[in-house]
Each structure stands twice: as C-alpha cells, then as structure tokens.
Scaffold this motif. Sequence first.
Motif, PDB file in Angstrom:
ATOM      1  N   PHE A 138       0.871  -1.170   0.000  1.00 42.76           N
ATOM      2  CA  PHE A 138       0.000   0.000   0.000  1.00 42.76           C
ATOM      3  C   PHE A 138       0.909   1.221   0.000  1.00 42.76           C
ATOM      4  O   PHE A 138       2.005   1.187   0.571  1.00 42.76           O
ATOM      5  CB  PHE A 138      -0.901   0.002   1.239  1.00 42.76           C
ATOM      6  N   VAL A 139       0.480   2.286  -0.643  1.00 41.71           N
ATOM      7  CA  VAL A 139       1.295   3.502  -0.733  1.00 41.71           C
ATOM      8  C   VAL A 139       0.814   4.513   0.302  1.00 41.71           C
ATOM      9  O   VAL A 139      -0.371   4.878   0.333  1.00 41.71           O
ATOM     10  CB  VAL A 139       1.214   4.126  -2.150  1.00 41.71           C
ATOM     11  N   ILE A 140       1.729   4.948   1.163  1.00 39.18           N
ATOM     12  CA  ILE A 140       1.442   5.988   2.145  1.00 39.18           C
ATOM     13  C   ILE A 140       2.136   7.263   1.671  1.00 39.18           C
ATOM     14  O   ILE A 140       3.359   7.300   1.544  1.00 39.18           O
ATOM     15  CB  ILE A 140       1.957   5.609   3.549  1.00 39.18           C
ATOM     16  N   ALA A 141       1.343   8.290   1.380  1.00 34.91           N
ATOM     17  CA  ALA A 141       1.900   9.556   0.894  1.00 34.91           C
ATOM     18  C   ALA A 141       1.987  10.539   2.057  1.00 34.91           C
ATOM     19  O   ALA A 141       0.971  11.071   2.516  1.00 34.91           O
ATOM     20  CB  ALA A 141       1.030  10.121  -0.228  1.00 34.91           C
ATOM     21  N   THR A 142       3.196  10.750   2.565  1.00 34.40           N
ATOM     22  CA  THR A 142       3.395  11.550   3.776  1.00 34.40           C
ATOM     23  C   THR A 142       3.521  13.038   3.474  1.00 34.40           C
ATOM     24  O   THR A 142       3.669  13.454   2.326  1.00 34.40           O
ATOM     25  CB  THR A 142       4.668  11.090   4.512  1.00 34.40           C
ATOM     26  N   LYS A 143       3.481  13.807   4.567  1.00 34.60           N
ATOM     27  CA  LYS A 143       3.694  15.264   4.523  1.00 34.60           C
ATOM     28  C   LYS A 143       2.570  15.993   3.782  1.00 34.60           C
ATOM     29  O   LYS A 143       2.794  17.011   3.129  1.00 34.60           O
ATOM     30  CB  LYS A 143       5.071  15.591   3.935  1.00 34.60           C
ATOM     31  N   THR A 144       1.348  15.467   3.905  1.00 30.66           N
ATOM     32  CA  THR A 144       0.212  16.116   3.240  1.00 30.66           C
ATOM     33  C   THR A 144      -0.073  17.496   3.814  1.00 30.66           C
ATOM     34  O   THR A 144      -0.677  18.334   3.137  1.00 30.66           O
ATOM     35  CB  THR A 144      -1.064  15.259   3.375  1.00 30.66           C
ATOM     36  N   ASP A 145       0.363  17.743   5.055  1.00 37.53           N
ATOM     37  CA  ASP A 145       0.134  19.059   5.668  1.00 37.53           C
ATOM     38  C   ASP A 145       0.911  20.164   4.959  1.00 37.53           C
ATOM     39  O   ASP A 145       0.634  21.347   5.155  1.00 37.53           O
ATOM     40  CB  ASP A 145       0.512  19.028   7.157  1.00 37.53           C
ATOM     41  N   LYS A 146       1.877  19.771   4.125  1.00 36.28           N
ATOM     42  CA  LYS A 146       2.674  20.759   3.385  1.00 36.28           C
ATOM     43  C   LYS A 146       2.036  21.131   2.040  1.00 36.28           C
ATOM     44  O   LYS A 146       2.582  21.951   1.304  1.00 36.28           O
ATOM     45  CB  LYS A 146       4.078  20.208   3.113  1.00 36.28           C
ATOM     46  N   VAL A 147       0.908  20.490   1.710  1.00 38.59           N
ATOM     47  CA  VAL A 147       0.266  20.722   0.410  1.00 38.59           C
ATOM     48  C   VAL A 147      -1.144  21.260   0.620  1.00 38.59           C
ATOM     49  O   VAL A 147      -1.903  20.723   1.434  1.00 38.59           O
ATOM     50  CB  VAL A 147       0.203  19.405  -0.415  1.00 38.59           C
ATOM     51  N   LYS A 148      -1.505  22.311  -0.107  1.00 42.13           N
ATOM     52  CA  LYS A 148      -2.858  22.860  -0.016  1.00 42.13           C
ATOM     53  C   LYS A 148      -3.878  21.819  -0.465  1.00 42.13           C
ATOM     54  O   LYS A 148      -3.647  21.109  -1.440  1.00 42.13           O
ATOM     55  CB  LYS A 148      -2.977  24.097  -0.911  1.00 42.13           C
ATOM     56  N   THR A 167      -5.325   1.396  -8.996  1.00 41.72           N
ATOM     57  CA  THR A 167      -6.374   2.335  -8.599  1.00 41.72           C
ATOM     58  C   THR A 167      -5.780   3.387  -7.674  1.00 41.72           C
ATOM     59  O   THR A 167      -4.820   3.108  -6.936  1.00 41.72           O
ATOM     60  CB  THR A 167      -7.534   1.608  -7.879  1.00 41.72           C
ATOM     61  N   VAL A 168      -6.355   4.569  -7.699  1.00 37.70           N
ATOM     62  CA  VAL A 168      -5.889   5.642  -6.815  1.00 37.70           C
ATOM     63  C   VAL A 168      -6.183   5.298  -5.356  1.00 37.70           C
ATOM     64  O   VAL A 168      -5.582   5.869  -4.431  1.00 37.70           O
ATOM     65  CB  VAL A 168      -6.536   6.992  -7.232  1.00 37.70           C
ATOM     66  N   ASP A 169      -7.076   4.344  -5.126  1.00 39.81           N
ATOM     67  CA  ASP A 169      -7.398   3.920  -3.757  1.00 39.81           C
ATOM     68  C   ASP A 169      -6.246   3.186  -3.079  1.00 39.81           C
ATOM     69  O   ASP A 169      -6.333   2.864  -1.885  1.00 39.81           O
ATOM     70  CB  ASP A 169      -8.644   3.020  -3.755  1.00 39.81           C
ATOM     71  N   GLN A 170      -5.186   2.894  -3.833  1.00 38.58           N
ATOM     72  CA  GLN A 170      -3.996   2.275  -3.236  1.00 38.58           C
ATOM     73  C   GLN A 170      -3.095   3.298  -2.558  1.00 38.58           C
ATOM     74  O   GLN A 170      -2.044   2.946  -2.023  1.00 38.58           O
ATOM     75  CB  GLN A 170      -3.182   1.543  -4.310  1.00 38.58           C
ATOM     76  N   ILE A 171      -3.500   4.560  -2.594  1.00 37.42           N
ATOM     77  CA  ILE A 171      -2.715   5.637  -1.993  1.00 37.42           C
ATOM     78  C   ILE A 171      -3.465   6.207  -0.799  1.00 37.42           C
ATOM     79  O   ILE A 171      -4.647   6.549  -0.895  1.00 37.42           O
ATOM     80  CB  ILE A 171      -2.464   6.789  -3.000  1.00 37.42           C
ATOM     81  N   LEU A 172      -2.773   6.339   0.337  1.00 43.40           N
ATOM     82  CA  LEU A 172      -3.369   6.954   1.517  1.00 43.40           C
ATOM     83  C   LEU A 172      -2.606   8.237   1.856  1.00 43.40           C
ATOM     84  O   LEU A 172      -1.433   8.177   2.223  1.00 43.40           O
ATOM     85  CB  LEU A 172      -3.323   6.003   2.715  1.00 43.40           C
ATOM     86  N   PRO A 173      -3.254   9.406   1.731  1.00 45.78           N
ATOM     87  CA  PRO A 173      -2.614  10.654   2.172  1.00 45.78           C
ATOM     88  C   PRO A 173      -2.433  10.618   3.693  1.00 45.78           C
ATOM     89  O   PRO A 173      -3.349  10.235   4.427  1.00 45.78           O
ATOM     90  CB  PRO A 173      -3.610  11.748   1.763  1.00 45.78           C
ATOM     91  N   PHE A 174      -1.257  11.046   4.156  1.00 50.46           N
ATOM     92  CA  PHE A 174      -0.933  10.897   5.578  1.00 50.46           C
ATOM     93  C   PHE A 174      -0.085  12.079   6.049  1.00 50.46           C
ATOM     94  O   PHE A 174       0.780  12.561   5.319  1.00 50.46           O
ATOM     95  CB  PHE A 174      -0.151   9.595   5.800  1.00 50.46           C
ATOM     96  N   SER A 175      -0.329  12.509   7.274  1.00 53.10           N
ATOM     97  CA  SER A 175       0.513  13.536   7.891  1.00 53.10           C
ATOM     98  C   SER A 175       0.829  13.140   9.326  1.00 53.10           C
ATOM     99  O   SER A 175      -0.080  12.944  10.132  1.00 53.10           O
ATOM    100  CB  SER A 175      -0.193  14.900   7.885  1.00 53.10           C
ATOM    101  N   ALA A 176       2.114  13.046   9.637  1.00 52.36           N
ATOM    102  CA  ALA A 176       2.519  12.760  11.015  1.00 52.36           C
ATOM    103  C   ALA A 176       2.229  13.961  11.914  1.00 52.36           C
ATOM    104  O   ALA A 176       2.027  13.805  13.119  1.00 52.36           O
ATOM    105  CB  ALA A 176       4.006  12.418  11.059  1.00 52.36           C
ATOM    106  N   GLU A 177       2.176  15.149  11.321  1.00 54.26           N
ATOM    107  CA  GLU A 177       1.927  16.369  12.094  1.00 54.26           C
ATOM    108  C   GLU A 177       0.464  16.474  12.526  1.00 54.26           C
ATOM    109  O   GLU A 177       0.176  16.746  13.687  1.00 54.26           O
ATOM    110  CB  GLU A 177       2.300  17.603  11.253  1.00 54.26           C
ATOM    111  N   THR A 178      -0.446  16.283  11.591  1.00 49.85           N
ATOM    112  CA  THR A 178      -1.873  16.480  11.874  1.00 49.85           C
ATOM    113  C   THR A 178      -2.607  15.172  12.179  1.00 49.85           C
ATOM    114  O   THR A 178      -3.758  15.195  12.583  1.00 49.85           O
ATOM    115  CB  THR A 178      -2.575  17.144  10.674  1.00 49.85           C
ATOM    116  N   LYS A 179      -1.925  14.038  11.975  1.00 51.58           N
ATOM    117  CA  LYS A 179      -2.501  12.687  12.115  1.00 51.58           C
ATOM    118  C   LYS A 179      -3.517  12.375  11.012  1.00 51.58           C
ATOM    119  O   LYS A 179      -4.291  11.431  11.124  1.00 51.58           O
ATOM    120  CB  LYS A 179      -3.146  12.477  13.498  1.00 51.58           C
ATOM    121  N   GLU A 180      -3.510  13.172   9.947  1.00 55.25           N
ATOM    122  CA  GLU A 180      -4.331  12.889   8.766  1.00 55.25           C
ATOM    123  C   GLU A 180      -4.017  11.479   8.275  1.00 55.25           C
ATOM    124  O   GLU A 180      -2.865  11.116   8.084  1.00 55.25           O
ATOM    125  CB  GLU A 180      -3.996  13.901   7.656  1.00 55.25           C
ATOM    126  N   GLY A 181      -5.040  10.643   8.112  1.00 58.35           N
ATOM    127  CA  GLY A 181      -4.856   9.305   7.574  1.00 58.35           C
ATOM    128  C   GLY A 181      -4.504   8.238   8.596  1.00 58.35           C
ATOM    129  O   GLY A 181      -4.441   7.051   8.267  1.00 58.35           O
TER     130      GLY A 181
END
Length: 198
Positions: A138-148, A167-181
């Motif tokens: 599974f793909v974890i895309a980190t640092k989402t808090d840095k992107v609008k 599928t794009v559903d294989q990607i999870l947007p994630f932020s260690a700062e905000t706990k997004e995802g």
Amino acid sequence: MHIQNVEFLVSAVSPAQYPEPLIPEIALAGRSNVGKSSFINAMINRKKLARTSSKPGKTQQLNYYQVEDWFYFVDVPGYGYAKVSKKEKGKWANMLQTYFSERENLELALLIVDFRHKPTKDDIAMKDFFVHYNIPYFVIATKTDKVKKSQWSKHMSEIYRTLNLETVDQILPFSAETKEGREEAWEIITDVLQGAFD
C-alpha cells in the motif's frame, strides 16, 4: 486505535538477527528522509520511539518495533541517498532483497512516498519489486500538511500515474503532524492482519 505496549526490539542486518517469525510483520520502505520513523511514531502516538534523523541515510539496518503481541513494524534502510557509497548501496540492496524475498511472516509492505513530489525511480523500482515477489503493498503519501487541499487531487494523480497503480485507492494521504490518515492506516493494517486485505 489505542496502543499501549510498543517496544524497539532489535536492529538486524541478516536473517540470523531477525526475531523469531511468531507474529506478522509490516515493512516500511521509502527513500531516505521520507518520514518512515515519523509515520511509526504517529501511528503509535509516541514522539520519539522510532528514531528520526535530519541526516538522510542514517538507518542502515532493519529496525524492528513490536506492537503489543500483535505484529512488528520493520523500518528498512532508506534508499536513494546520493552520498552513500556504491559499496554501501550494494549492501543495502542485498539486505533488502534477502528480507523481502525470504521473510515468511511479512504480511504487508508500506511504500512511503513524499506527497509533495513525484515518486522517484527508486520508488518505482521498489513498487515493482513488491509486485515481482507478490508482496501485498500500500502507498502511504506523507507530509500532506505541506500541500494545499486544493492541490491534493493533482498530487494523488501524479503518484497514481508514476507508480502505475491499479487504482488511486492504493494511496493513503498521511501527515505525522496532523494525524491525517492515521485511522485509515490502522484500518488497512487491521484488515491485513485479519486476512481481509485484497
């Protein structure tokens, strides 16, 4: 997800040093400084259990973290750091090949990429490696808090296309700062460990 008992277990460079394969393992792979340690710390709600470093290329071993009596997180050495010698890169490549091709209790690989940037050739090679060895990933895309938020769709599409995902559903947007995802990541892990991952 409320986790109480987590401990750093061992740093290993060869199968002889791996813990006994009594519980499942979830490996985290990604380029140096992409945020693998921060991901682990965010997932278990600890600030400093997994050692983070501003120096890319510092993790040179497989770092095992035991989560309850449930599974191991395995932080593998980051790739793609230019200042590491070819000999050292070769050692890392052999270590990863041995681990990913032979570890019988490896249930899932999390490919950690930087949400802000297009995946690198090394990211693509890692994803192809998982496919070749039939390792669920599974793909974890980190640092989402840095992107609008208005730019998220564009970044998701770029990761999806570059990694040639099904599928794009294989990607999870994630932020260690905000706990997004974070909760979604736990759902993925729980599904995998319960045998419900497709």
